[in-house]
Design an enzyme around this catalytic site. Structure first.
Site, PDB file in Angstrom:
ATOM      1  N   GLY A   1       1.101  -1.315   0.507  1.00 54.29           N
ATOM      2  CA  GLY A   1      -0.114   0.028  -0.705  1.00 54.29           C
ATOM      3  C   GLY A   1       1.063   0.936  -0.501  1.00 54.29           C
ATOM      4  O   GLY A   1       0.472   2.534  -0.704  1.00 54.29           O
ATOM      5  N   GLU A   2       1.642   1.414   0.119  1.00 53.32           N
ATOM      6  CA  GLU A   2       2.667   2.529   0.157  1.00 53.32           C
ATOM      7  C   GLU A   2       3.217   2.629  -1.114  1.00 53.32           C
ATOM      8  O   GLU A   2       4.141   1.825  -1.609  1.00 53.32           O
ATOM      9  CB  GLU A   2       4.354   2.259   1.580  1.00 53.32           C
ATOM     10  CG  GLU A   2       5.404   3.352   1.756  1.00 53.32           C
ATOM     11  CD  GLU A   2       6.370   2.654   2.066  1.00 53.32           C
ATOM     12  OE1 GLU A   2       7.000   3.465   2.369  1.00 53.32           O
ATOM     13  OE2 GLU A   2       5.562   1.802   3.163  1.00 53.32           O
ATOM     14  N   SER A   3       3.094   3.692  -1.152  1.00 53.60           N
ATOM     15  CA  SER A   3       3.348   4.356  -2.791  1.00 53.60           C
ATOM     16  C   SER A   3       5.032   3.779  -3.005  1.00 53.60           C
ATOM     17  O   SER A   3       5.517   3.877  -3.856  1.00 53.60           O
ATOM     18  CB  SER A   3       3.024   5.850  -2.402  1.00 53.60           C
ATOM     19  OG  SER A   3       3.604   6.688  -1.342  1.00 53.60           O
TER      20      SER A   3
END
Length: 1382
Positions: free
Chosen positions: A600-602
């Site tokens: 989920g982390e960009s």
């Protein structure tokens, strides 16, 4: 002579010329006939009244008629042979008619017949001038045939003629001159007829398809004869430019068709698999595959592969077409096609496997995984399951299929376990869950048997000298699990490499399990299992994440997005495992994201997409993308589009125009093609990315297929190999448990005899495999089949069990099978022995076993060397059960068939029939022919028998039944021990531990266990001593166990006295030299003493003892004391022969010579190195007998001998008492060398002589106090007289040594005291003692000699003279004056 030969040669030439002329004339007549027929039909308008042709004759006097007439004018005036004439001359007129639009169908048909005759009569051949142009013209003419003026019936006839001519062309010798284009035209024309015939009669359709089949066969039949002109030109670089090199694909020939047409035809056939038909129903239109066309295409493809063989793989384009186009269609349609189509698909893949398996490794894996395994699952219809199973079984029937599949897939950590899945699938379908066996169950079971028999036949090959074993393997160092090895380099190393990779694969699955629970522990396990290096290798982590099934995808995504430099390298290596050649961006990204869950982390997403963009950009052959940044931007755009289109929370969806507008100028300032972006939009809108961990596609998606094709280009091809025993063992270990369960289940539910026999064959094959380190599986198999014997059913009565044996074939077959396995595979049975023994005991209780199962005579007479074993000459069974023995072993089960049973019952009683069945089991040989059985198996067998004998798990209804069972068990234990007597020291320690455990059972009763044990152990003991042995441990072990048994209940010795006496006597008489240990001698002589207790065995014991002492060579210082104790025991027996006792006393006296010999030889006797032990005796010298190492050991033995004489002198038999005194004197006279030391003499006198005199005196007085004991009193008095005379003689004999001792004064007083005691002996009621008559004489003799030798004389410093004088006054005053004059 030469004239004769010339004449014969001229005659043959004339005959040849005549035949040639006759043939030429025949061809001319044929052509003339055909020309006339065509002209006649063309000129007859009424032949086709449908068109009402009324033109005049001149109308038909056209160019067609002219050319035909011109040909006629040349027919009978040829200038040369027809074969030498250009065929276009006589073919052209007929072909003109065929191609004409104005002639009727009848004329076309006649012209086609004429052409067909020319071809069949071979008017020309490939060497004729203009042959190539001629055959090409025929093709052109036939394929240009027009049917403008025909009715449907005539048209069918003409089309039939066309099909015949097409076949004639390809069968003609000049067909090899045809160009690739012409052959393709022929095939196309034939297929057009096939299509047109679909709406016509069935005959035309069948004929058209048959012709098509023949044409394809002719083309591909020639392929093996063709060598590619330039195969390199057909390399990978030509794939994108196939049309440009059409002219270059000549097939290696200067002219004629070759590979090019084969490629085009095969491509055409593959395309037929994708033909769809439009179906309209309920106002909707659907597209479904045309099954009829698919089957037709598959038949042709099969023929092409069958006829081409492995040559088809030598042409790269054809091979690529099979790898890609063909298999893609087969896998796609195989998952949802009908049973008929699926069957044809399976046949096609099987043919490809035969000839091309080196090139279709991953295609085969995909076919099994996506087609056969899915269709064969329980979710499909029964018909489809049967077809899929039959397809799998057909593969298994191939000689090397299972070993090759196992090594290529199951031993590759990056592939699925195809072999294991096949085995488990067949086992699963073999189970009859509802108790009813169906055709599907039978089919699956037969397939399983094929696999088992195949492994068994190859693991147990004839002539193999390899030893039995599990062939263990372990990971001792780090090896990259994704690296493969070429088999051709080193076969032995390759086998170890394959087995190592299989082990790595198993450990990877364990690591994945740990990883999913705790990723740190999972990575630690990888390091511990040597699956990753230390320090860690990024490539190992990447391959673990990429190819390990079941691993948590979310965790993979987190690791791949980690900013740590190490995991950045892992990300690169992970991405490098993907091959994106030939993929669109959306397909590649979709496939990439299926392998993990995007975090989920960009920032993590960016790192992952950057790695993907770089890899995808490097794999693109087109110049659409200016840089990898373009790919990265477009990837972000696609992910956003996916979220927009498929997230329900987004209400306003992005349009295609918006998507295209959002991606303007991203390609280095330029726009990407609008069509390309539109295609991407449609793809994402239609099908979302798999961004969920639970979403797993089971279908062969386009991305997966492209990845498969790309991977097959860089990975090692399919390895063809033969069977290896180690790999065979590992193979079966994968499916061992399910296989045994399936065999048992099928045997339980099957009723047909044939199926039951197949089960038994499978059982034997499994047993053959289990010889190689799969003992647990064999134990499980035996346990499973033992329950079918009904012998282990605790609730069945004896009557019910007997009834089932007599009327049900299944228990009989199971019983014979179990005991047959126990016979031939005893070397591999461990825990299964308990069930075998339980069955055996039940048969014993049912009275089905013969009285004597074991032939002990043969066992006792058999040699004891491990090489010869104890095999019976009539039943010499090899420890390896080769395939050549299967048929002979299975044949015995034919006697158990229902017919055989009925015959048996008609000839005899049920009991007789059951007895015959038991005889087939050969139960005795199980235990008598087990000389080579391994230690572990032997221990398990012994434990089962010993525990059964002790009553564990047994219930006895009567004491008699208990005794019979215990006796039977000990007979078997004895037989096993006798058969393995050469390894007795190896296995018996465990047996002894079992005996100790049995003795501690809560409800254990030593009777009859210990009694039967003694009898059996004595047989083993006799066998042990029947031959010389180097080891001494076996001797100690057997007597240790014997001692344990009789100590459980000492009355056992008296119960078994006869056998004990006979056995020990035989050993002492025949094999005394083989008894080597002190404990052995002690135990044996102690057991021999049992013989003295019973009159019927006394003589046997005496003879053994006499033989032992008479020979003397086997008496050593180690066993001498035990021999004395044993001999003394025989003197205590009542009513025993006096002469034999006297013989023993004489031999004991003579044995002093051995002591002297040992003393002189400085302890070099045979027993001088024996161990020490404390003797269980009442001897007062017990503490002095410290063993052979003592300096006074020989003297101690002599003292012990004297004590034996002393104790014997107290016997109730006067003759024996007196002889004992005599023997004591004799032994003393012989032992002069032992008594040279004063201390030895005094010690001997104190312990033996003085003690004997004192005891005899006391015994005499005891008798004198009894009533009516005068005779005994006088008898004892007589012995005491002899003892006193002995005392006097021995004292005088040793006077010199005694006087040198410091204790001489005390010793002398002891003699005088005993003289005084005897002189004053009072016999009470029986009158005075006569001892007083001899005492004075003895004193006179002694003192006189002492005085003569100067020992006794008055001295100032010595008071012995005075003391003696005073003692003589007390003893016998009359002697005072005589011996001591004043």
């Amino acid at each position: 002579m030469e004239n004769v030969e010339d004449f014969m040669r001229n005659d043959r030439n004339k005959k040849g010329t005549t035949r040639s002329k006759r043939r030429q004339m025949g061809l001319s007549c044929m052509l003339n006939t055909e020309v006339g027929a065509v002209i006649a039909v063309v000129r007859r308008p009424e032949c086709n009244p449908l068109y009402s042709l009324t033109a005049s004759e001149d109308t038909y006097d056209s160019s067609l008629i002219s050319s035909l007439r011109s040909l006629r004018s040349l027919i009978f005036n040829p200038q040369q042979e027809w074969r030498s004439i250009d065929p276009s001359i006589y073919l052209a007129p007929f072909l003109d008619v065929v191609q004409s639009d104005d002639v009727p169908a009848a004329a076309t048909g006649v012209a086609l017949s004429a052409v067909l005759k020319i071809l069949k009569f071979e008017v020309f051949d490939e060497k004729s001038p203009g042959a190539r142009e001629g055959i090409e013209s025929v093709v052109s003419g036939i394929t240009s045939c027009r049917l403008e003026k025909t009715d449907p019936a005539s048209e069918d006839a003409v089309m039939m003629k066309i099909l015949q001519v097409l076949t004639g062309i390809m069968h003609h010798r000049a067909s090899t001159l045809l160009s690739d284009q012409s052959v393709c035209t022929l095939i196309n024309t034939c297929f057009q007829v096939v299509q047109q015939s679909a709406t016509r009669g069935d005959l035309l359709q069948r004929s058209a398809r048959y012709t098509m089949h023949e044409l394809v066969q002719d083309v591909f039949k020639r392929l093996p004869e063709i060598e590619a002109k330039d195969r390199e030109s057909d390399s990978e670089s030509d794939m994108d430019d196939d049309d440009d090199d059409d002219d270059d694909e000549g097939g290696g020939l200067e002219y004629g068709y070759g590979v090019r047409c084969a490629i085009d035809i095969f491509h055409f056939l593959c395309s037929l698999l994708n033909v769809v038909s439009i179906v309209e129903a309920d106002g909707s239109t659907s597209h479904t595959a045309d099954e009829d066309v698919q089957i037709f295409a598959l038949v042709l493809i099969n023929s092409a592969i069958e006829l081409s063989g492995d040559e088809i793989g030598k042409h790269p384009k054809l091979l690529r077409m099979i790898q890609d186009d063909l298999f893609h269609h087969l896998i796609y349609y195989g998952t949802w096609s009908s049973s008929f189509v699926l069957s044809m698909i399976c046949s096609t893949v099987l043919n490809a496997f035969h000839f091309l398996r080196r090139s279709i490794r991953f295609q085969l894996e995909a076919f099994f995984g996506y087609v056969l395994f899915r269709v064969a699952s329980f979710g499909s219809t029964i018909a489809l399951q049967e077809v899929a199973l039959e397809g799998i079984i057909n593969f298994c029937r191939q000689p090397t299929f299972i070993i090759e599949v196992y090594t290529n897939f199951d031993c590759d950590p990056c592939c699925r376990n195809v072999f294991e899945e096949i085995g488990r699938l067949l086992c699963k379908h073999s189970f009859a869950l509802n108790g009813h066996v169906t055709s599907l169950h039978i089919q699956a079971f037969e397939g399983l048997l094929i696999m088992i028999h195949n492994i068994a036949d190859n693991i147990d090959k004839e002539g193999s000298t390899a030893s039995l074993g599990a062939y263990p393997i372990q990971l001792s160092e780090y090896r990259p699990f994704w690296e493969e090895m070429d088999r051709e380099d080193d076969v032995e190393a390759w086998v170890e490499h394959v087995r190592m990779r299989r082990l790595q694969k198993k450990k990877l699955l364990i690591a994945a399990n740990h990883f999913n629970r705790d990723n740190k522990k999972g990575l630690e396990y990888l390091k511990h299992a040597k699956l990753i290096s230390d320090p860690p290798d990024p490539k190992a982590h990447a391959h673990f994440f990429r190819y390990t099934p079941g691993i948590d995808k979310k965790t993979i995504g987190e690791f791949l997005g980690d900013p740590d430099p190490f995991y950045l390298q892992v990300l690169k290596e992970f991405t490098d495992t993907f091959h994106f050649q030939g993929m669109n961006l959306d397909t590649a990204l979709r496939f990439y994201l299926e392998s993990f869950l995007l975090p989920g982390e960009s920032q993590k997403i960016q790192r992952i997409l950057e790695a993907f963009a770089e890899r995808f950009y490097d794999h693109q052959s087109s110049e659409m993308f200016a840089s990898k940044d373009t790919v990265l931007i477009l990837c972000y755009s696609l992910i956003m589009l996916n979220t927009d289109q498929h997230n329900p929370q987004v209400k306003k969806k992005m349009t295609e125009e918006e998507f295209i507008r959002n991606n303007r100028a991203i390609n280095a300032g330029q726009d990407l093609p609008r069509e390309y972006l539109s295609e991407l939009f449609q793809s994402i809108s239609t099908c979302a990315f798999s961004l969920s961990q639970s979403t797993v596609s089971l279908d062969m998606s386009p991305s997966r297929w492209i990845q498969l094709i790309n991977r097959s280009k860089v990975v090692q091809p399919f390895i063809q190999c033969g069977y290896d025993r180690r790999i065979c063992r590992d193979m079966f270990a994968c499916i061992a448990g399910p296989s045994v369960a399936a065999l048992s289940s099928f045997f339980e539910h099957a009723d047909e005899e044939e199926l039951l026999h197949e089960c038994i064959e499978g059982l034997f094959s499994v047993a053959r495999i289990c010889q190689y380190g799969l003992e647990d599986t064999l134990d499980e198999l035996i346990t499973s089949f033992c329950k079918f014997t009904t012998l282990l059913n605790p609730y069945a009565s004896i009557e019910e069990t007997m009834f089932s044996f007599s009327h049900d074939m299944k228990p009989r077959m199971a019983t014979v099978a179990v005991f047959t396995v126990a016979n031939y595979f005893r070397d591999s049975i461990q825990g299964g022995w308990k069930n075998v023994v339980d069955c055996l005991l039940k048969l014993k209780r049912l009275k089905l076993l013969p009285q004597s199962v074991i032939d002990f005579d043969a066992l006792m007479d058999a040699p004891t060397t491990p090489e010869s074993g104890v095999m019976s000459p009539s039943d010499n069974i090899n420890h390896k059960f080769g395939s050549h023995r299967v048929s002979s072993m299975i044949s015995r089960f034919s006697l158990l068939s229902s017919e055989g049973m009925e015959d048996g019952l008609s000839l005899g009683s049920e009991f007789e029939h059951n007895t015959k069945m038991i005889k087939m089991c050969k139960i005795g040989s199980i235990f008598t022919n087990c000389s080579n059985i391994p230690k572990e198996c032997l221990q398990s067998l012994g434990r089962s028998l010993i525990f059964a004998a002790a009553g564990k798990g047994q219930k006895f209804s009567t004491p008699v039944e208990e005794e019979e069972t215990v006796e039977f068990c000990w007979d078997l234990i004895t037989a096993v021990s006798l058969a393995n007597v050469h390894t007795f020291h190896i296995f018996w320690p465990s047996f002894h531990e079992y005996l100790l455990s049995v003795a501690q059972f809560p409800m254990f009763s030593p009777i009859p266990f210990a009694e039967k044990a003694i009898l059996g152990l004595l047989k083993v003991c006799l066998k042990l001593f029947s031959a010389p042995r180097e080891d001494k441990q076996a001797e100690e072990l057997i007597f240790k166990s014997i001692t344990l048994m009789w100590k459980l209940d000492k009355e056992i010795l008296d119960t078994c006295h006869d056998v004990i006496s006979q056995t020990i006597s035989k050993i002492l008489i025949e094999y005394p030299a083989n008894v080597q240990t002190q404990i052995g001698w002690k135990s044996m002589l102690n057991l021999l003493s049992v013989a003295w207790r019973h009159p019927d065995t006394y003589d046997v014991g005496i003879e053994a003892l006499i033989a032992l002492f008479s020979d003397g060579t086997n008496i050593s210082r180690a066993n001498y004391a035990s021999c004395i104790d044993c001999a003394f025991g025989c003197f205590l027996a009542k009513n025993s022969p006096v002469d034999k006792k006297k013989k023993i006393l004489d031999l004991l006296a003579d044995s002093v010579k051995l002591l002297i010999q040992w003393h002189r030889g400085q302890y070099s006797d045979p027993g001088s190195n024996g161990g020490t032990a404390s003797y269980g005796t009442n001897s007062s010298t017990e503490d002095n007998l410290r063993g052979p190492s003592s300096a006074n050991y020989n003297m101690n033995l002599f003292v012990k001998l004297g004590e034996a004489f002393r104790r014997t002198s107290l016997s109730r038999q006067e003759e024996i008492r007196n002889h004992a005194v005599y023997s004591l004197h004799k032994s003393f006279n012989l032992a002069e060398d032992l008594l040279f030391m004063p201390s030895n003499c005094i010690n001997y006198f104190n312990l033996v002589i003085f003690a004997m005199v004192d005891e005899l005196h006391e015994k005499m007085l005891e008798y004198s106090r009894r009533e009516n004991a005068e005779r005994e009193t006088r008898s004892m008095e007589g012995t005491l007289k002899l003892a006193m005379e002995l005392l006097s003689d021995m004292y005088l004999q040793s006077l010199k040594q005694i006087t040198e001792s410091p204790g001489f004064r005390t010793f002398w007083l002891g003699i005088l005291r005993r003289m005084d005691t005897c002189m004053k002996a009072d016999l009470g009621q029986y009158g005075p003692s006569t001892l007083s008559e001899i005492i004075p004489d003895l004193l006179r003799k002694i003192i006189t000699q002492m005085k003569e030798e100067g020992i006794l004389e008055p001295r100032e410093d010595d008071d012995m003279w005075e003391i003696t004088y005073i003692q003589i006054q007390w003893i016998c005053p009359p002697l005072k004056d005589e011996l001591f004059p004043l």
